[in-house]
Design an enzyme around this catalytic site. Structure first.
Site, mmCIF file in Angstrom:
data_model
loop_
_atom_site.group_PDB
_atom_site.id
_atom_site.type_symbol
_atom_site.label_atom_id
_atom_site.label_comp_id
_atom_site.label_asym_id
_atom_site.label_seq_id
_atom_site.Cartn_x
_atom_site.Cartn_y
_atom_site.Cartn_z
ATOM 1 N N THR A 47 0.815 -1.217 0.000
ATOM 2 C CA THR A 47 0.000 0.000 0.000
ATOM 3 C C THR A 47 0.846 1.262 0.000
ATOM 4 O O THR A 47 0.368 2.337 -0.358
ATOM 5 C CB THR A 47 -0.940 -0.014 1.227
ATOM 6 O OG1 THR A 47 -1.873 1.052 1.123
ATOM 7 C CG2 THR A 47 -0.167 0.129 2.539
ATOM 8 N N LYS A 48 2.131 1.148 0.363
ATOM 9 C CA LYS A 48 3.001 2.318 0.456
ATOM 10 C C LYS A 48 3.327 2.915 -0.908
ATOM 11 O O LYS A 48 3.794 4.062 -0.992
ATOM 12 C CB LYS A 48 4.287 1.964 1.205
ATOM 13 C CG LYS A 48 4.063 1.551 2.650
ATOM 14 C CD LYS A 48 3.444 2.659 3.485
ATOM 15 C CE LYS A 48 3.383 2.286 4.958
ATOM 16 N NZ LYS A 48 2.834 3.365 5.798
ATOM 17 N N ASP A 49 3.071 2.179 -1.988
ATOM 18 C CA ASP A 49 3.228 2.764 -3.329
ATOM 19 C C ASP A 49 2.387 4.030 -3.466
ATOM 20 O O ASP A 49 2.783 5.002 -4.110
ATOM 21 C CB ASP A 49 2.772 1.771 -4.407
ATOM 22 C CG ASP A 49 3.775 0.669 -4.671
ATOM 23 O OD1 ASP A 49 4.808 0.614 -3.977
ATOM 24 O OD2 ASP A 49 3.510 -0.151 -5.561
ATOM 25 N N ALA A 52 4.047 7.022 -1.601
ATOM 26 C CA ALA A 52 5.326 7.394 -2.206
ATOM 27 C C ALA A 52 5.096 8.248 -3.445
ATOM 28 O O ALA A 52 5.677 9.330 -3.598
ATOM 29 C CB ALA A 52 6.139 6.150 -2.554
ATOM 30 N N THR A 79 7.654 1.352 2.676
ATOM 31 C CA THR A 79 7.692 2.721 2.155
ATOM 32 C C THR A 79 9.003 2.967 1.424
ATOM 33 O O THR A 79 9.030 3.601 0.358
ATOM 34 C CB THR A 79 7.523 3.753 3.290
ATOM 35 O OG1 THR A 79 6.312 3.485 3.987
ATOM 36 C CG2 THR A 79 7.476 5.171 2.739
#
Length: 346
Positions: A47-49, A52, A79
């Protein structure tokens, strides 16, 4: 006239629009309809895409990031991978301060993506100069032309999910979602998604997941920081020993705490029962689903969405390693026959 070749311009165009997948077997016996928002379908497998790309593009729009600059961040791994991936496409250098609690798989992946990695001791206070928070700050101060993402205290972390994860879940459930369950680390995922969904329907219950050894659940209930709550735990990307301003505690209705051991076993159970190879934090989220169900949070008409944050490949040396599980004492409570063995044919 030749037909146009159907191709994405780069990997970043694949971020978001992850699938909602019904959970069928692991939820047997529980009241309600259960769906997983599987963030491992992002190109960076987490989910950190979302944050970012969103934070970096906002920094570009505001003139904060310029060609040739260096992006610095604090990360437990996911992340950092996402920032490294975005940095490659956009031409930035990437420097990461990583917790030593992060799996070796994650750290190796960061280096493979061209990031310079500083591994910092996990079990020190947030204000210790060796903590990954303070190491990142120091690197930012020392590096000319650098930008510190600072996801724990960056409102754009929340905005990223308000503008993507929340609308996606609303659309995928046709507005029929009744409960959202998500882990809370920086708080960006749960807070941004919750804000959007509650604007659409304030009756949606948002249930947070915290770890034993973290301060978030008690802070949510009392608004007091209790240092006595803090002790070492193994789950990555979940819980905190500080209070991130990126967490909107008012958008969260209730927290439950999960153990390292139960979360690890549940991550393995998801793979074996649903065919979804997801990470340690996803195991924690699913364990929370079970606990909330036991507490009577759901009924037959409930539509529960649980966010699975990342992919199981990030944890091959941890929860999916029988050796690591045994070293942690996580197999002590089950029969030896349940541990999968490998047989070599000679």
């Amino acid at each position: 006239m030749k037909e146009e070749i159907k191709a994405y311009n780069n990997v970043l165009e694949l971020i978001g629009h992850t699938p909602l997948i019904r959970l069928n077997t692991i939820t047997e016996g529980l009241k309600g309809n259960f769906f997983a928002k599987v963030e491992a379908f992002n190109p960076g497998h987490s989910t950190k895409d979302r944050i970012a790309l969103y934070i970096i593009e906002e920094a570009e729009k505001r003139g904060i990031l310029k060609p040739g600059d260096t992006i610095i961040e604090t990360t437990s791994g996911n992340t950092g991978f996402s920032i490294a991936m975005v940095s490659i496409i956009k031409g930035y250098d990437c420097v990461l301060a990583v917790s030593s609690k992060s799996s070796k798989d994650k750290i190796d992946m960061l280096r493979a993506m061209g990031a310079k990695v500083y591994v910092c001791p996990a079990h020190v206070s947030a204000d210790d100069p060796r903590s990954y928070y303070n190491v990142a700050k120091r690197l930012h101060e020392e590096t000319k032309g650098s930008v510190y993402i600072n996801q724990y205290f960056n409102d754009l972390n929340v905005d990223a999910h308000y503008n993507s994860t929340g609308p996606e879940i609303w659309e995928q459930t046709k507005g029929r979602i009744t409960h959202l369950i998500a882990c809370s680390g920086t708080g960006g995922t749960i807070s941004g998604t919750a804000r959007f969904l509650k604007e659409k329907n304030p009756n949606i219950k948002v249930l947070g997941v915290d770890a034993f050894g973290s301060v978030l659940k008690k802070y949510h209930e009392t608004r007091e920081f209790d240092n006595e709550e803090i002790y070492p735990y193994r789950i990555e990307g979940l819980g905190k020993n500080l209070i991130p301003t990126a967490t909107d505690f008012d958008a969260i209705d209730k927290f439950t705490k999960v153990t390292d051991e139960e979360s690890a076993h549940t991550a393995r159970e998801i793979a074996k029962k649903e065919g979804l190879f997801v990470g340690y934090t996803s195991g924690a989220a699913m364990q929370a689903v079970k606990q909330f169900a036991e507490e009577g949070e759901f009924d037959e008409n409930s539509n529960i969405v649980v966010i699975f944050p990342d992919h199981g490949s990030r944890y091959m040396s941890k929860v999916f390693s029988d050796e690591w599980m045994n070293e942690q004492g996580f197999f002590d409570s089950i029969n030896a026959e349940e541990v999968q063995k490998i047989e070599f044919i000679k």
